[in-house]
Design an enzyme around this catalytic site. Structure first.
Site, short mmCIF file in Angstrom:
data_model
loop_
_atom_site.label_atom_id
_atom_site.label_comp_id
_atom_site.label_asym_id
_atom_site.label_seq_id
_atom_site.Cartn_x
_atom_site.Cartn_y
_atom_site.Cartn_z
N ASP A 1 -8.23 5.27 -13.90
CA ASP A 1 -9.18 4.24 -14.30
C ASP A 1 -10.35 4.19 -13.34
O ASP A 1 -10.18 4.16 -12.12
CB ASP A 1 -8.49 2.87 -14.33
N LYS B 1 0.54 -7.15 5.55
CA LYS B 1 -0.06 -6.62 6.78
C LYS B 1 -0.97 -7.64 7.47
O LYS B 1 -1.27 -7.50 8.67
CB LYS B 1 -0.84 -5.35 6.50
N TRP C 1 -11.77 1.91 -7.72
CA TRP C 1 -12.71 0.86 -7.34
C TRP C 1 -12.67 0.66 -5.83
O TRP C 1 -11.61 0.66 -5.21
CB TRP C 1 -12.31 -0.44 -8.05
N GLN D 1 -15.73 3.93 0.26
CA GLN D 1 -14.95 3.70 1.48
C GLN D 1 -14.35 4.97 2.07
O GLN D 1 -14.10 5.02 3.28
CB GLN D 1 -13.82 2.70 1.18
N GLN E 1 -0.21 6.25 0.54
CA GLN E 1 -0.17 4.96 -0.13
C GLN E 1 0.20 5.11 -1.60
O GLN E 1 0.85 4.24 -2.18
CB GLN E 1 -1.52 4.26 0.00
N TYR F 1 -18.87 1.56 -10.33
CA TYR F 1 -18.24 1.77 -9.03
C TYR F 1 -19.07 2.75 -8.21
O TYR F 1 -19.31 3.88 -8.61
CB TYR F 1 -16.81 2.31 -9.19
N SER G 1 -5.64 -5.18 -9.02
CA SER G 1 -5.30 -5.92 -7.80
C SER G 1 -3.91 -6.53 -7.84
O SER G 1 -3.73 -7.71 -7.50
CB SER G 1 -6.34 -7.00 -7.52
#
Length: 336
Positions: free
Chosen positions: A49, A216, A21, A27, A291, A54, A206
């Site tokens: 997922d 951050k 997502w 992005q 990440q 999206y 999330s």
């Protein structure tokens, strides 16, 4: 990587699940997205997922291409139906039989697979009879296009009604996909107890609160360039509820707990949601392959009760706990 059963089923998934997502098809460039998927596979993630909504179906296409060539039986591929897709016409949204049956075929084609492991109702549809929706899901299971059925952001009452109908139709709801983090705990009072009773697990999205729990974002400081809080395509709108100095200061106060466990703040946040025994998996996203590797380190971490208490003390009353927030997540008006 550790694995957990999903709901009252024999189906196991990786407790860190990769989601795309806000990233794939939007992005990040496709080659970077593919690199992130490869990093997830290398880290032991087997569960992926996505949703047809999206990037208006582009995210599914990117994920299907990135997973091409992998042994299908070794993967668990999840997607969702509800949101407006395509030209967003009057039947291109919701959980009507028409939209579900047309959407699943589009998802199968974009994901380059013959079946979907878990097909999820992305929100509750207030405009379609629940019986119609559940009958369509039952038919997809019998056709073999879908192996398991789940939902996302349903209230306790909605889960109860959906589960009862599913059983009448010969299948079961095994999952719910809510927002859940140390800052956003709205499922704890009603959804989690009901889910435990019904044999439904949470697959939470999330877990790092759109990046806020990474630490951050510093109180009083400029927003980091290229961060989600600066993304006007949707990321900034999602994160704004947490972007105040009180929240950001409290998050910084979690650093000593993370240090004591030898974790980054992001790892602490992911590990925190996995302490809930009704959570089967935490969904992580990534805009860079590194990440993925960082977040996967949260798998298998046990946070002692004393440190869980210190997390609660550090965050205090900024935590959102109102169960009514789940009800608010499903649109009460048609989107198209």
């Amino acid at each position: 990587m550790e694995f957990r059963y999903l709901g009252n089923s024999g189906f196991k998934i990786s407790e860190i699940t990769y989601g795309n997502w806000l990233t794939h098809g939007s992005q990040v460039e496709n080659d970077t997205a593919t690199a992130c998927v490869r990093a997830a596979l290398d880290a032991g993630i087997t569960t992926f997922d996505t949703a047809d909504v999206y990037a208006n179906t582009a995210a599914e296409t990117v994920l299907g291409e990135a997973l091409k060539g992998e042994r299908r039986q070794s993967l668990e591929i999840f997607t969702k139906v509800f949101g407006p897709t395509g030209p967003k016409g009057h039947n291109d949204v919701g959980l009507s039989r028409k939209h579900i049956m047309e959407s699943v075929d589009g998802s199968l084609e974009r994901l380059q697979t013959d079946y979907i492991d878990l097909y999820q109702a992305h929100r509750f549809d207030y405009f379609t009879p629940l019986e119609e929706t559940m009958q369509a899901f039952a038919d997809l299971v019998r056709q073999g296009k879908v192996l398991y059925v789940g939902v996302s952001e349903w209230t306790a009452d909605q889960l109860r009604a959906g589960s009862a109908l599913a059983k009448e139709l010969g299948f079961q709801l095994i999952s719910n996909q809510p927002q859940y983090s140390a800052l956003w705990r709205v499922i704890e009072e009603e959804v989690v107890p009901t889910s435990k009773e019904l044999g439904i697990s949470q697959i939470v999205w999330s877990p790092i609160a759109q990046g806020v729990l990474t630490g951050k974002y510093k109180p009083g400081a400029e927003l980091p360039a290229g961060s989600r809080a600066t993304d006007e395509k949707g990321g900034a709108n999602m994160i704004k509820r947490f972007m105040n100095d009180d929240v950001l200061t409290r998050v910084q106060n979690l650093q000593p707990v993370a240090d004591e466990l030898g974790l980054s703040l992001a790892q602490l946040a992911v590990a925190w949601v996995l302490q809930n025994d009704n959570v089967a998996a935490a969904i992580i996203g990534a805009s860079r392959p590194e990440q993925v590797a960082e977040n996967v380190a949260a798998s298998g971490v046990v946070i002692p009760p004393e440190l869980l208490g210190r997390i609660d003390e550090a965050l205090g009353d900024i935590v959102e706990r109102d169960p009514a927030k789940t009800h608010e997540s499903s649109p009460k008006e048609r989107q198209a």
